[in-house]
Enzyme design. Structure first.
Site, PDB file in Angstrom:
ATOM      1  N   SER A 181      -2.457  25.908 -25.517  1.00 43.37           N
ATOM      2  CA  SER A 181      -3.434  26.836 -24.948  1.00 43.37           C
ATOM      3  C   SER A 181      -2.745  27.913 -24.110  1.00 43.37           C
ATOM      4  CB  SER A 181      -4.475  26.069 -24.137  1.00 43.37           C
ATOM      5  OG  SER A 181      -5.560  26.900 -23.807  1.00 43.37           O
ATOM      6  N   ASP A 233      -9.332  30.227 -27.219  1.00 44.08           N
ATOM      7  CA  ASP A 233     -10.514  29.402 -26.968  1.00 44.08           C
ATOM      8  C   ASP A 233     -11.174  29.760 -25.642  1.00 44.08           C
ATOM      9  OD1 ASP A 233      -8.609  28.246 -25.287  1.00 44.08           O
ATOM     10  OD2 ASP A 233      -9.079  26.179 -25.838  1.00 44.08           O
ATOM     11  N   ALA A 266     -13.621  27.561 -15.754  1.00 43.37           N
ATOM     12  CA  ALA A 266     -12.287  27.961 -16.201  1.00 43.37           C
ATOM     13  C   ALA A 266     -12.373  28.799 -17.479  1.00 43.37           C
ATOM     14  CB  ALA A 266     -11.414  26.730 -16.415  1.00 43.37           C
ATOM     15  N   LYS A 324     -15.332  24.999 -26.641  1.00 47.53           N
ATOM     16  CA  LYS A 324     -15.237  26.380 -26.181  1.00 47.53           C
ATOM     17  C   LYS A 324     -14.608  27.254 -27.261  1.00 47.53           C
ATOM     18  CE  LYS A 324     -11.010  25.357 -23.546  1.00 47.53           C
ATOM     19  NZ  LYS A 324     -11.011  23.902 -23.795  1.00 47.53           N
TER      20      LYS A 324
END
Length: 523
Positions: free
Chosen positions: A80, A244, A339, A351
């Site tokens: 990520s 994402d 977040a 997400k």
């Protein structure tokens, strides 16, 4: 080796797991493609059908594909928005959401029971890609994904006519640009309306222009702001490297303001409400937020009549809880976390930064038709539901043992009372401890959310000017103690002052986290 354990667990847990197969995807980080190939070789050796995404993808495409194909599971190789040296292994269950108990513990145990490597799985040379067990499914999956994006925004497009709108976009050296360009076509935007930050446009696993490839981090949007200024544009959209997450900034009265995850989350909720069919039962509409996110969505639900549900931190909980609520007959359309994570269940039970960007751009057209910008729309929402201000931060802890000792010390500050009664000058009117399983506000003092004695998480609500709620928790992935403080009041000033006062009471020299020589420090 994780793949061997996962494959064994799937075989013994899910009916026809090998025939249903496994979706495998990867991002553009160092070694991601190699790791994905090794994952595929292991599952192939175990007799699984391989649903191969063929090239770098954004993370949400994997859970989307799991749901679409009814695969047994999905594996995404990504870290990520972590630093460049990191990489990771993300698992999605057959329902298209991230794994939760009992499967997380079951998979971990299976990994430990299957540590002897399969010799043939160290290379893809043993894999027959022409066999009936290997499917290159990228083209069909991405086409279906963009079709769902188009269906997602149809109700929003009906709110207002198409209006010209230019914006700056950064994929933060990640995979987002190609997916964003395709998505623009799905929502009737032309590519010339998007100005991409040139230095951050293409995937680069070294992330050379940012300290951390996270749009939330200070300075991460500096190049995007410079690009916007050079092109006389007032709106910036950003994804993190695996796309994402979604971030947004707007130029307000000559100054750039980056909206928080909570603020963006509430804007999404407002456009969903505006577009929800007027003849539908609003009581069936369900939206979700994690316990560390803004309470404003709960206030909106109380006022408007839709169903709201709080979950534990993370989209592994938001996605699975939303699916459970959907099964009860609700229309579980949306969830968010502070977040900068946003889930639109029409597309995926996780997400999705690309879906979020398309919804946001379509919403901007609606707000513009009313003479508003995202920022001014947010001010309208504050007038209607009250002002909410977040003051979030974290401390660096020297060790998990130290973190546990700090929380244990705090619990005993008012002994023999079961928890502290005051923070600074404010009285604690609610104490919820998801480590010990105590909630002062519920009958029998049992929390409604799941508890976990292996992690630390306390939430307090306090009296005084500005209604304040604060959550303190130990990070599960980093040596951090995280703080989420939110003030609520009729004015922004009072909400802000209340939140900042409580945060300082938590972190000051004579505070819960400021004394005793724990060795913790501010970031």
């Amino acid at each position: 080796m994780p793949s061997q354990g996962l494959a064994e667990y799937l075989t013994h847990t899910i009916s026809n797991a090998t025939k249903r197969g496994v979706i495998i995807g990867w991002d553009a980080r160092h070694q991601s493609a190699k790791f994905a190939s090794l994952v595929a070789a292991v599952f192939y050796a175990k007799g699984f059908k391989i649903l191969w995404l063929s090239d770098v993808v954004h993370t949400p495409l994997v859970p989307f594909a799991v749901t679409l194909t009814k695969a047994a599971a999905g594996v995404m190789i990504t870290a990520s928005h972590n630093p460049a040296k990191d990489n990771g292994y993300k698992v999605y269950w057959s329902n298209g959401s991230q794994i939760i108990p009992p499967h997380d513990a079951g998979i971990a145990a299976s990994i430990l029971e299957n540590l002897e490597p399969i010799r043939s799985a160290w290379t893809l040379e043993s894999v027959d890609r022409a066999s009936s067990s290997w499917y290159n499914c990228r083209d069909s999956i991405t086409k279906s994904y963009y079709d769902e994006i188009e269906q997602l925004i149809q109700p929003l497009k009906a709110l207002s006519p198409t209006m010209p709108l230019r914006f700056v976009y950064t994929p933060m050296h990640g995979v987002g640009e190609a997916f964003m360009r395709h998505a623009l076509h799905s929502i009737a935007y032309s590519e010339d309306q998007m100005v991409v930050v040139p230095q951050q446009a293409k995937p680069d696993p070294t992330f050379p222009t940012v300290k951390f490839p996270n749009p939330e981090e200070k300075g991460a949007l500096d190049l995007a702001i410079a690009t916007a200024e050079a092109n006389h544009i007032n709106l910036i959209l950003a994804n993190d490297p695996d796309a994402d997450r979604f971030a947004f900034a707007e130029k307000v009265k000559g100054q750039w303001y980056q909206l928080t995850g909570n603020e963006i989350g509430i804007l999404f909720a407002s456009i969903i409400l505006d577009a929800y069919p007027k003849d539908a039962d609003i009581g069936r509409l369900a939206m979700f937020a994690s316990t560390v996110s803004s309470r404003m969505l709960a206030v909106m639900a109380e006022k408007e009549g839709f169903h709201f549900q709080e979950t534990l931190t993370g989209f592994k909980w938001l996605g699975n809880v939303a699916q459970d609520v959907q099964a009860q007959g609700y229309d579980a359309v949306y969830a968010f976390e502070e977040a900068i994570g946003y889930m639109f269940s029409r597309v995926v039970w996780d997400k999705d930064g690309i879906a979020a960007a398309t919804v946001f751009l379509t919403a901007c057209r609606h707000w513009m038709s009313m003479g508003l910008t995202p920022w001014s729309q947010l001010q309208q929402l504050y007038k209607k539901y009250g002002c909410f201000h977040s003051a979030n931060t974290y401390l660096l802890s020297p060790s998990p043992t130290t973190t546990t000792a700090i929380f244990t010390h705090i619990r005993a500050l008012s002994a023999p009372h079961p928890h502290p009664t005051h923070l600074g000058t404010r009285r604690i009117i609610r104490w919820r401890d998801l480590t010990t399983g105590f909630d002062s506000a519920t009958p029998g003092h049992a929390p409604t959310l799941p508890t976990d004695p292996t992690t630390q998480m306390i939430t307090i609500e306090l009296d005084g000017a500005g209604q304040v709620r604060a959550t303190m928790r130990a990070s599960g992935t980093e040596p951090k103690i995280k703080f989420y403080v939110e003030g609520r009041a009729d004015s922004e000033r009072v909400a802000k002052e209340a939140a900042e006062e409580v945060l300082e009471a938590l972190l000051g020299e004579e505070s819960w986290f400021g004394g005793e020589g724990w060795g913790i420090r501010r970031a």
